[in-house]
Design an enzyme around this catalytic site. Structure first.
Site, mmCIF file in Angstrom:
data_model
loop_
_atom_site.group_PDB
_atom_site.id
_atom_site.type_symbol
_atom_site.label_atom_id
_atom_site.label_comp_id
_atom_site.label_asym_id
_atom_site.label_seq_id
_atom_site.Cartn_x
_atom_site.Cartn_y
_atom_site.Cartn_z
ATOM 1 N N ASP A 145 0.881 -1.178 0.000
ATOM 2 C CA ASP A 145 0.000 0.000 0.000
ATOM 3 C C ASP A 145 0.916 1.225 0.000
ATOM 4 O O ASP A 145 1.877 1.258 0.758
ATOM 5 C CB ASP A 145 -0.888 -0.001 1.262
ATOM 6 C CG ASP A 145 -2.089 0.939 1.129
ATOM 7 O OD1 ASP A 145 -1.918 2.030 0.563
ATOM 8 O OD2 ASP A 145 -3.172 0.578 1.611
ATOM 9 N N SER A 150 -9.772 10.499 8.281
ATOM 10 C CA SER A 150 -11.076 9.948 7.890
ATOM 11 C C SER A 150 -11.045 8.424 7.748
ATOM 12 O O SER A 150 -12.077 7.791 7.572
ATOM 13 C CB SER A 150 -11.534 10.564 6.561
ATOM 14 O OG SER A 150 -10.677 10.130 5.516
ATOM 15 N N ASN A 151 -9.860 7.813 7.798
ATOM 16 C CA ASN A 151 -9.737 6.341 7.729
ATOM 17 C C ASN A 151 -10.042 5.673 9.064
ATOM 18 O O ASN A 151 -10.365 4.487 9.122
ATOM 19 C CB ASN A 151 -8.303 5.912 7.364
ATOM 20 C CG ASN A 151 -7.814 6.421 6.034
ATOM 21 O OD1 ASN A 151 -6.630 6.696 5.882
ATOM 22 N ND2 ASN A 151 -8.691 6.553 5.065
ATOM 23 N N LYS A 188 0.799 3.649 5.872
ATOM 24 C CA LYS A 188 -0.035 2.584 6.441
ATOM 25 C C LYS A 188 0.742 1.286 6.617
ATOM 26 O O LYS A 188 0.579 0.589 7.616
ATOM 27 C CB LYS A 188 -1.253 2.348 5.540
ATOM 28 C CG LYS A 188 -2.242 3.484 5.566
ATOM 29 C CD LYS A 188 -3.450 3.174 4.699
ATOM 30 C CE LYS A 188 -4.458 4.312 4.805
ATOM 31 N NZ LYS A 188 -5.652 4.061 4.000
ATOM 32 N N ASN A 206 -10.414 -0.336 -5.042
ATOM 33 C CA ASN A 206 -10.778 0.117 -6.386
ATOM 34 C C ASN A 206 -10.837 -1.055 -7.354
ATOM 35 O O ASN A 206 -10.115 -2.041 -7.206
ATOM 36 C CB ASN A 206 -9.792 1.185 -6.871
ATOM 37 C CG ASN A 206 -8.400 0.617 -7.037
ATOM 38 O OD1 ASN A 206 -8.067 0.098 -8.092
ATOM 39 N ND2 ASN A 206 -7.592 0.683 -5.978
ATOM 40 N N CYS A 240 -15.200 -13.985 -14.586
ATOM 41 C CA CYS A 240 -16.292 -14.874 -14.994
ATOM 42 C C CYS A 240 -17.614 -14.254 -14.546
ATOM 43 O O CYS A 240 -18.626 -14.353 -15.221
ATOM 44 C CB CYS A 240 -16.154 -16.252 -14.343
ATOM 45 S SG CYS A 240 -14.837 -17.268 -14.992
ATOM 46 N N CYS A 245 -15.635 4.635 -1.097
ATOM 47 C CA CYS A 245 -16.073 4.770 0.295
ATOM 48 C C CYS A 245 -16.276 6.243 0.655
ATOM 49 O O CYS A 245 -17.168 6.586 1.420
ATOM 50 C CB CYS A 245 -15.051 4.148 1.240
ATOM 51 S SG CYS A 245 -15.071 2.350 1.206
ATOM 52 N N CYS A 248 -10.231 -16.259 -18.218
ATOM 53 C CA CYS A 248 -9.976 -17.693 -18.238
ATOM 54 C C CYS A 248 -10.785 -18.426 -19.296
ATOM 55 O O CYS A 248 -10.637 -19.627 -19.468
ATOM 56 C CB CYS A 248 -10.172 -18.301 -16.859
ATOM 57 S SG CYS A 248 -11.719 -17.911 -16.097
#
Lengths: 496, 77
Positions: A211, A218-219, A235, A280, A322, A336, A396
């Site tokens: 990350d 705000s997290n 993080k 995302n 799929c 979010c 696939c």
């Protein structure tokens, strides 16, 4: 290095300082007129490590390399945190309990950067600079340990996992499988906050975290590995420290970078299990495809408001594409930040992700490999919907990659697609819309019927125009497209 | 039949579940009908439907009294 003075803005011109010392360390008095925050950190020899009593430490360095690596690291910290000055001095040789092993001093315009830079240097120092540490224990034993990872401690390992080894499905053999396993968590956010602590506590031997984001205030309502003190810090660094405190026998690899097409294969190939905690769709699809290529199992989850979705992709089972063969436009389902999210939702889904991984390593229960689980935490309802391999899957199966049909990347892509077209600007009058090229203006708030013909709908960012295009596509009209990114993304040489 | 909306579809529809009748014969046509009627602002190709507990493709006929769950891509983490 004595007294320094510098004027704003100077951070790029600071000489990085990194030294090794065979003598006891004394903090240096430093001054800098443009800095308001000065941080001095002293790392001292502690009398215990990993529940064992420690009498003294010995540091040994590959000195030339340590100094050159250390200077690079300090220079990086200066650039990254806009430091006005940064100095590191590390002891080598034999040190008694209470002696100072390292001094890190940073100065910045504001205290937050000075603290963050200081801590970042310390974290990086431990795993980038070739300095080794030997612990001498009270019981006469001694051992070289990685500066970061505490030394192996089979006794602590055994005590920590005692209760789960009592389960017939786990036992000592299962615990050994956990120890040998490696899991990569993509995203150190809300899902990881549920997943990571349980994987670490269960004794998974190696955990990787990727990350590039820093903690935002705000997290915190959902990313409970972090606290208000951590705002502005990486993080992965804080999450790794959380794991080290919870279970020091786990080896943590931190990767402070973004997962991209260029690095995804390297990461996926290096771990046994992949957990998707990203926020995302492009990353989720990228991981799905890479896990297929490398035959690695993937546990993916995503959350929205009070609801969550969970599924496991095994190398021989149906994949994420799929289920969703069409690549959605980036922001069509929001984030979010836009949709809102209840903190317990990613926490719950993250714990269920950990359970899927533990099932895989230990071999109990049944995977969600042919099902998708939907959970609504308003009511506690969960639903399992079965899913199959899709012969038209672009990943696939034999299907083609289908892009969202209601978007174009650029005006030239619309030109190529349609030849003739009309631009429809749906921005509101109070946005003072301006376009140099011929266009029709139809504000979104009072949008009536669109004109006939091939249409390229534009707005400021591409969100409202995508809604318009999607609505018309749904009604069976395929010659209405939205300009991705809106007028803000128009290239300078394109008509505006 | 009953229709359940998940995630962003629920937000845009304003309810989690409703009972409906339709003249559409296939799941795909029914998704298009709902997208237009309720302005769900999502391309129908992106929405997957499960009928009575299993995901089905767009050409599948709608069963009488079926429970249909509409699932969009979900991105949050």
């Amino acid at each position: 290095m004595g007294l320094r003075s510098c004027s704003f803005p100077r951070y790029r011109e600071v000489d990085p300082v990194f030294r090794l010392s065979h003598q006891p360390l004394i903090p240096i008095v430093h001054a800098c007129d443009s800095a308001g925050g000065f941080v001095t950190f002293e790392g001292k020899v502690r009398n215990h490590a990993n529940l064992r009593e420690v009498l003294r430490l010995e540091y040994e360095a590959y000195e030339d390399l340590a100094v050159s690596e250390g200077e690079k690291l300090v220079a990086e910290a200066v650039a990254r945190y806009r430091l006005e000055s940064a100095t590191v001095v590390h002891r080598v040789g034999l040190l008694e309990v209470g002696e100072t092993a390292v001094i890190i001093q940073t100065a910045a315009a504001h205290r937050r950067e000075a603290f963050a830079g200081c801590e970042w240097i310390l974290d990086q120092l431990k795993h980038r600079v070739p300095i080794w540490k030997k612990e001498y224990y009270a019981d006469g034993d001694s051992g070289w340990v990685g500066a970061d990872a505490p030394g192996p401690n089979p006794e602590l390992d055994a005590q920590l996992t005692q209760r789960q080894r009592r389960l017939a499905e786990i036992g000592d053999a299962g615990q050994a499988r956990l120890k040998a396993a490696s899991v990569l968590l993509v995203g150190a956010g809300g899902l990881a906050a549920g997943c990571l602590p349980y994987l670490a506590a269960a004794g998974v031997g190696t955990l990787g975290l990727i990350d590039d984001d820093v903690v935002d205030v705000s997290n915190l309502h959902r990313q409970i590995l972090f606290s208000v003190e951590d705002v502005g810090r990486l993080k992965v660094e804080r999450a790794a420290q959380f794991v080290n405190l919870l279970n020091p026998t786990v080896e943590v690899h931190r990767h402070a970078e973004r997962l991209t097409e260029a690095n995804v294969d390297r990461f996926v190939a290096s771990y046994d299990w992949i957990v998707d905690g990203s926020d995302n769709l492009p990353t989720k699809f990228l991981l799905n495809q890479a896990c297929r290529r490398h035959s690695k199992p993937l546990v993916t989850a995503s959350v929205h408001g009070f609801e969550g979705q969970l599924l496991t992709v095994l190398p021989d089972g149906p994949c994420l594409r799929c289920l969703f063969p069409t690549v959605p436009a980036g922001r069509c389902v929001g984030t979010c930040a836009e949709n809102g999210i209840l903190g317990v939702v990613p926490g719950t889904l993250g714990i269920l992700q950990a359970n899927e991984v533990l099932k895989g390593i230990l071999g109990y229960g049944e995977f969600l490999s042919h099902q998708t689980q939907l959970i609504d935490l308003r009511t506690g309802d969960t639903m399992r919907l079965s899913r199959q391999m899709n012969p038209d899957c672009p990943v696939c199966g034999s299907g083609m990659d289908i892009c969202d049909p209601c978007e174009v990347e650029s005006i030239s892509a619309a030109q190529a697609r349609f030849g003739e077209y009309i631009i429809v600007d749906v921005r509101e009058p109070d946005e003072e819309p301006h376009l140099d090229c011929a266009h029709v203006r139809l504000p979104f708030s009072g949008l009536g019927e669109l004109p006939e013909g091939n249409l390229v709908v534009v707005c400021e960012t591409g969100t409202r125009s995508l809604r318009v295009a999607a609505r018309y596509l749904a009604a069976g009209r395929s010659n209405v497209v939205s300009l991705r990114g809106g007028v803000a993304s128009l290239a300078p040489d394109e008509p505006r | 039949m009953t229709v359940r909306y998940f995630a962003v579809l629920r937000d845009r529809r304003g309810v989690g579940e409703e009972t409906l009748s339709t003249d559409c014969e296939s799941i795909g046509d029914f998704i298009c009908e709902l997208v237009v009627k309720h302005q769900l602002d999502l391309a129908p190709a992106l929405i997957r439907a499960a009928q009575d507990g299993s995901f089905v493709d767009d050409s599948t006929p709608i069963r009488d009294g079926a429970q249909i769950v509409l699932v969009p891509p979900v991105s949050g983490g």
